[in-house]
Design a protein around this motif. Structure first.
Motif, short mmCIF file in Angstrom:
data_model
loop_
_atom_site.label_atom_id
_atom_site.label_comp_id
_atom_site.label_asym_id
_atom_site.label_seq_id
_atom_site.Cartn_x
_atom_site.Cartn_y
_atom_site.Cartn_z
N ARG A 263 0.86 -1.19 0.00
CA ARG A 263 0.00 0.00 0.00
C ARG A 263 0.89 1.24 0.00
NH1 ARG A 263 -2.59 -1.42 5.64
NH2 ARG A 263 -1.91 -3.46 4.95
N THR A 264 0.28 2.39 -0.14
CA THR A 264 1.04 3.62 -0.05
C THR A 264 1.53 3.82 1.37
OG1 THR A 264 -0.25 4.63 -1.84
CG2 THR A 264 0.96 6.12 -0.37
N ARG A 265 2.82 4.11 1.50
CA ARG A 265 3.43 4.25 2.81
C ARG A 265 4.25 5.54 2.91
NH1 ARG A 265 4.60 -0.55 5.99
NH2 ARG A 265 3.12 -2.18 5.43
N ASN A 266 4.55 5.92 4.14
CA ASN A 266 5.33 7.11 4.41
C ASN A 266 6.75 6.66 4.76
OD1 ASN A 266 6.39 9.50 5.27
ND2 ASN A 266 4.98 9.81 6.97
N PHE A 267 7.70 6.76 3.82
CA PHE A 267 9.03 6.16 3.97
C PHE A 267 10.00 7.13 4.63
CE2 PHE A 267 7.14 3.61 0.64
CZ PHE A 267 7.50 2.33 1.04
N THR A 268 10.72 6.61 5.63
CA THR A 268 11.71 7.42 6.34
C THR A 268 13.13 7.02 5.99
OG1 THR A 268 11.54 5.89 8.23
CG2 THR A 268 10.17 7.87 8.28
N THR A 269 13.45 5.72 5.97
CA THR A 269 14.81 5.30 5.67
C THR A 269 14.83 4.01 4.87
OG1 THR A 269 14.99 4.10 7.77
CG2 THR A 269 15.85 6.34 7.73
N MET A 270 15.94 3.78 4.21
CA MET A 270 16.26 2.51 3.56
C MET A 270 17.63 2.08 4.08
SD MET A 270 16.81 1.63 -0.52
CE MET A 270 17.98 2.98 -0.74
N LYS A 271 17.76 0.82 4.45
CA LYS A 271 19.04 0.29 4.92
C LYS A 271 19.51 -0.78 3.94
CE LYS A 271 18.12 1.08 9.84
NZ LYS A 271 19.22 2.01 10.12
N VAL A 272 20.73 -0.63 3.46
CA VAL A 272 21.30 -1.56 2.48
C VAL A 272 22.55 -2.18 3.09
CG1 VAL A 272 22.11 -1.84 0.12
CG2 VAL A 272 20.48 -0.02 0.66
N HIS A 273 22.56 -3.52 3.21
CA HIS A 273 23.73 -4.20 3.74
C HIS A 273 24.66 -4.53 2.58
CE1 HIS A 273 26.17 -7.42 5.64
NE2 HIS A 273 26.03 -6.65 6.69
N SER A 315 35.07 -4.38 6.57
CA SER A 315 33.89 -5.05 7.10
C SER A 315 32.65 -4.71 6.28
CB SER A 315 33.66 -4.64 8.56
OG SER A 315 34.75 -4.99 9.36
N ALA A 316 31.77 -5.71 6.15
CA ALA A 316 30.45 -5.44 5.56
C ALA A 316 29.68 -4.54 6.51
CB ALA A 316 29.71 -6.75 5.32
N ARG A 317 28.76 -3.74 5.96
CA ARG A 317 28.07 -2.80 6.82
C ARG A 317 26.72 -2.38 6.21
NH1 ARG A 317 32.06 0.96 5.65
NH2 ARG A 317 33.43 -0.75 6.24
N PHE A 318 25.83 -1.87 7.09
CA PHE A 318 24.59 -1.27 6.63
C PHE A 318 24.86 0.18 6.25
CE2 PHE A 318 22.32 -4.72 8.78
CZ PHE A 318 21.28 -4.92 7.90
N VAL A 319 24.35 0.58 5.10
CA VAL A 319 24.36 1.98 4.70
C VAL A 319 22.92 2.48 4.81
CG1 VAL A 319 24.80 3.62 2.85
CG2 VAL A 319 26.32 1.65 3.15
N THR A 320 22.72 3.51 5.61
CA THR A 320 21.37 4.05 5.84
C THR A 320 21.12 5.25 4.95
OG1 THR A 320 21.44 3.30 8.14
CG2 THR A 320 19.80 4.97 7.57
N VAL A 321 20.03 5.20 4.20
CA VAL A 321 19.66 6.26 3.26
C VAL A 321 18.37 6.91 3.74
CG1 VAL A 321 19.09 6.80 0.86
CG2 VAL A 321 20.72 4.96 1.38
N SER A 322 18.38 8.20 3.97
CA SER A 322 17.16 8.90 4.38
C SER A 322 16.24 9.08 3.18
CB SER A 322 17.52 10.26 4.99
OG SER A 322 16.33 10.96 5.31
N LEU A 323 14.95 8.74 3.36
CA LEU A 323 13.97 8.89 2.27
C LEU A 323 13.02 10.06 2.51
CD1 LEU A 323 13.14 5.11 1.66
CD2 LEU A 323 14.83 6.54 0.53
N TYR A 324 13.26 10.82 3.57
CA TYR A 324 12.62 12.12 3.79
C TYR A 324 11.09 12.06 3.77
CZ TYR A 324 17.38 13.63 2.82
OH TYR A 324 18.74 13.78 2.85
N ASN A 325 10.52 11.02 4.33
CA ASN A 325 9.06 10.90 4.48
C ASN A 325 8.30 11.00 3.16
OD1 ASN A 325 10.01 12.41 7.29
ND2 ASN A 325 8.50 10.81 7.58
N HIS A 326 8.89 10.45 2.11
CA HIS A 326 8.19 10.41 0.83
C HIS A 326 7.03 9.41 0.90
CE1 HIS A 326 11.31 12.77 -1.15
NE2 HIS A 326 10.57 12.78 -2.24
#
Length: 819
Positions: A263-273, A315-326
């Motif tokens: 459904r349509t959602r309010n996105f704040t962040t995406m985390k990519v390992h 080391s492998a790591r999570f990269v956090t991307v802000s999605l600015y409440n789109h």
């Protein structure tokens, strides 16, 4: 705090997300359970509930068709997407009348009810081993887990016997709302003559030139290792954990992945390992550009994010991307290469539902919505008032009970002989249910039906075999368990939240017949210096005490100049502690007053004349051994270059010998520590060691304890397999913990034991110790550890408790191999 909560939820998804979804308890309604056919009305789909005996005791399909017929199914509608990690099956017993069960079965699942997907394990096998009798519950982990709304159990029928099933699903609601991702196919690398495959091997959508309309390794809850050639999973190919691409195949310089949501959602962040093994030309993405689709069209303006490149830490790591409440129902992201290869193992999103009111909501609906909100506010206010009233009433009752308890206390702290047992029966060779739940408390969080260790053996998949297998297990588990550990045991949860010593009731009876010779110390002579830790009912402080020499025994080795203040630790009971906590405090004083050994922290005095009640124990000026060693380096070139303080191997050996001596003393009294580790050993002058129990109360070491759904906390990385799986805490399990403590010392406490394993993998590793198929992982030999000492460590980690050395033998061995 929401992001932190989500992050840890994601990391432990496949371990913690194991709650029953409602077949056995009835949360899943009858109308949400259907089947392809049934024997009769009394064996309809609604009777296929695990551990229930309604109707004729199970769902039974009407058998028809050819051998190996898999057209029959029991279907469950969960009403929303769920992350399913475990399934349970059972046959039809019906009080001894029935004897039908499915020896094997398959699972199909669907997210929309129209497209059905066959589940396969990580090796591609579809058939799941089922039941061997009609009454035992067999649990099977789904590796990989599935994300679905609809699930079908499909028994494999061979006409050699009739088939009936009762089932349960375990997992939790799928918070991401992600229903599919479309991505280019993963590629392969040649490294040192070896092929490394980065294909998404568990993707459940269509796979041709690309992957479409499915979910796979990027959402299976498993993060890849630092070295992409290795894997968490047993018996798979190199590169299995990652989906990877080379820039040679993408002339635009990026890989595009599209994510579709429910459904349509309010996105704040995406985390990519991401993998970052730059020595092999693998790095995190240089930049990501994300487009959003809320209705039918893609927004024209994307967002862009560039992480900081790291050419130092591989080391492998999570990269956090802000999605600015789109607001969006789909996201399309372009990940740009920063080197030849780019590899992902997990992508996850943090989002909420839209908070704006839809434009087509008319005024009447608005009034209804406002009315509902007002009603909810009134209900919440009423609940708050009730809670506050109950708290006030409870405090009044506790004050009355404290007055009653204070009347019973005497200045000499003489406590009459008591028998501290869990029940009124004589000691038995099998612990009571009450004992089990107190010492174990849900290591595998499968819900209330699976709490007791006495039932755990029957519930776990690998243990749920034939009755002969179960009998053999019980026989093997009981081997080597000392008699005192099988009797009733007094287990005190210390006021600071730490485990105090577990004491056999028989020993406690003997102790309680003596007076407790502990003197009252003037509270005004204590100067509080630092708060060391706290728990539910109390706190631990370091203090300076004046005139403490007058309270020391003749045999007490404490080099203190007269009139000099002494550093002590003060355990303090909170004034609002309940009666049970106060009683435990008195019992803890009684136990501590009997411990007189040069390598055990001593109880010096008490403050009992007024609240807060206090016990005063030794404290060592160099703090705990973990912090002490982590501030030092082994003697050698590194220490010289860094100008760091050093500790020689002979000093390490001396400290380890003292720990063994102290534990030898505890074991001679049949006392079980249950939390032996460097954090619970204090360091004094000249590398003097004294064993304590402050570790759990300190926030500094909260990461060393595994919290079970907000309830028990357990130091699983130091615990033996039988303590984790069966709740058995004995001197033999303390020996196991000593081996881990010795390993900590020889690595200078630079890392946690099993630092490369997650908490759930540590628990899984204990299962390998039980199965004893040589797949268990041992802690590696530290660089400065001599072979005889590592051999001693390995002997502490024997699967069979009888084969582990006693502390007397350990102490003797360390004395013999003194450098």
């Amino acid at each position: 705090s929401v992001l932190v909560h989500f992050f840890f939820l994601f990391l432990f998804f496949t371990c913690v997300c194991r709650s029953p979804l409602g077949m056995s308890r009835g949360q899943i309604l009858d109308e949400d359970i259907s089947a392809s056919s049934q024997w009769s009305d009394s064996t309809a789909a609604k009777y296929g509930r695990l551990d229930c005996e309604e109707g004729d005791g199970a769902w039974c399909p009407e058998i028809a068709g050819e051998p190996e017929n898999i057209n029959e199914f029991l279907q469950i509608d969960l009403r929303s997407l769920h992350f399913i990690t475990l399934v349970g099956t059972q046959g039809r017993h019906a009080g001894g009348i029935g004897n039908e069960f499915a020896q094997t079965y398959k699972i199909k699942y669907s997210r929309d009810g129209s497209r059905w997907i066959s589940w396969r394990n990580r090796q591609g096998k579809e058939v799941i081993e089922g039941n061997r009798n009609a009454y035992d519950i067999v649990l099977k982990d789904l590796e990989p887990p599935i994300i679905a709304r609809f699930v079908r159990f499909m028994p494999v029928i061979d006409h050699s016997m009739n088939v009936c099933m009762r089932v349960e699903l375990y997992g939790c609601e799928w918070l991401d709302g992600l229903v599919s991702y479309n991505s280019p196919l993963g590629q392969q690398m040649t490294l040192n003559g070896q092929y490394i495959y980065f294909n998404d091997s568990v993707y459940d959508g269509a796979m041709s030139y690309s992957m479409t309309e499915g979910l796979g390794q990027l959402t299976d809850g498993m993060c890849g290792l630092d070295d992409f050639t290795h894997s968490h999973v047993y018996n798979v190919w190199p590169g299995y954990d990652y989906v990877g691409w080379t820039n040679e195949s993408f002339p635009n310089g990026y890989v595009e992945i599209m994510f579709e949501f429910d459904r349509t959602r309010n996105f704040t962040t995406m985390k990519v390992h991401c993998n970052n093994m730059f020595s092999q030309r693998v790095k995190t993405f240089q930049k990501v550009v994300c487009y959003f689709r809320s209705e039918s069209d893609w927004e024209a303006t994307p967002i862009s994010f560039s992480p900081v490149m790291d050419d130092v830490n591989p080391s492998a790591r999570f990269v956090t991307v802000s999605l600015y409440n789109h607001m969006a129902s789909a996201i399309k992201c372009q990940y740009y290469f920063s080197d030849i290869w780019m590899m992902f193992s997990e992508i996850t999103f943090q989002s909420g539902y839209p908070t704006t009111v839809p434009r087509d909501l008319d005024d009447s609906n608005t009034r209804i919505l406002i009315g509902c909100l007002v009603a909810i506010i009134f209900i919440l206010v009423a609940i708050i008032v009730i809670i506050l009233w109950r708290q006030v009433w409870q405090k009044m009752l506790e004050k009355v009970s404290r007055r009653m308890l204070d009347d019973e206390l005497t200045a000499s702290l003489s406590i009459q002989s008591e028998t501290f047992t869990y029940n009124n029966n004589s000691p038995s060779s099998v612990p009571s249910e009450q004992e089990s739940s107190s010492t174990y408390e849900r290591i595998f969080p499968l819900g209330p039906d699976y709490q007791e260790p006495s039932r755990l053996v029957r519930k776990l998949p690998e243990f749920s075999q034939t009755s002969e297998d179960t009998g053999e297990l019980q026989k093997r588990v009981q081997e080597g368990v000392p008699h005192y550990a099988e009797a009733d045991i007094v287990n005190l949860q210390g006021v600071t939240g730490g485990n105090t010593y577990a004491v056999p009731a028989l020993t406690m009876d003997l102790l309680s017949g003596k007076d407790v010779a502990v003197e009252e110390f003037p509270r005004k002579l204590l100067t509080f210096k630092e708060k060391l830790g706290e728990g539910q009912f109390g706190e631990v402080h370091s203090c300076e005490a004046e005139g403490m020499q007058d309270f020391m025994d003749e045999d007490f080795s404490f080099n203190v100049i007269e009139n000099q203040t002494v550093l002590v630790a003060v355990k303090m009971l909170r004034t609002d502690a309940n009666k049970n906590a106060r009683n435990d405090f008195l019992k803890e004083i009684k136990i501590m007053s009997r411990l007189k050994d040069p390598n055990i922290i001593r109880l010096l005095a008490v403050c009992m004349s007024s609240d807060p009640l206090c016990m005063i124990t030794e404290y060592m000026e160099n703090g705990d051994l973990n912090q002490f060693l982590s501030r030092h380096e082994p003697e050698g070139m590194i220490a010289v270059l860094s100008n760091a303080p050093t500790v020689s191997y002979s000093n390490l050996h001396h400290m380890a010998t003292q720990i063994a001596s102290g534990m030898k003393y505890l074991s001679s009294l049949n006392f079980v520590h249950r939390d032996l580790a460097t954090r619970n050993c204090l360091v004094g002058k000249n590398y003097t060691i004294k064993i304590a129990d402050f570790g759990m109360s300190r926030n500094l070491y909260s990461g060393d304890y595994y919290r079970i759904q907000g309830r028990a906390v357990l130091p699983i990385r130091w615990m033996s397999w039988e303590s984790i799986l069966l709740g058995k805490f004995t001197t033999s399990s303390d020996v196991w913990a000593f081996g881990v403590t010795l390993w900590e010392m020889l690595t200078f406490c630079k890392e946690q034991p099993y630092s490369q394993l997650s908490d759930e993998q540590v628990i899984e590793n204990t299962g390998e110790f039980f199965r004893d198929q040589r797949r268990q992982i041992y802690l590696p030999q530290p660089p400065m550890c001599p072979d005889p000492v590592y051999k001693l460590m390995l002997s502490c980690w024997h699967r069979n408790t009888k084969e582990r050395p006693s502390f007397q033998e350990i102490h003797h061995t360390l004395l013999d191999c003194k450098p």
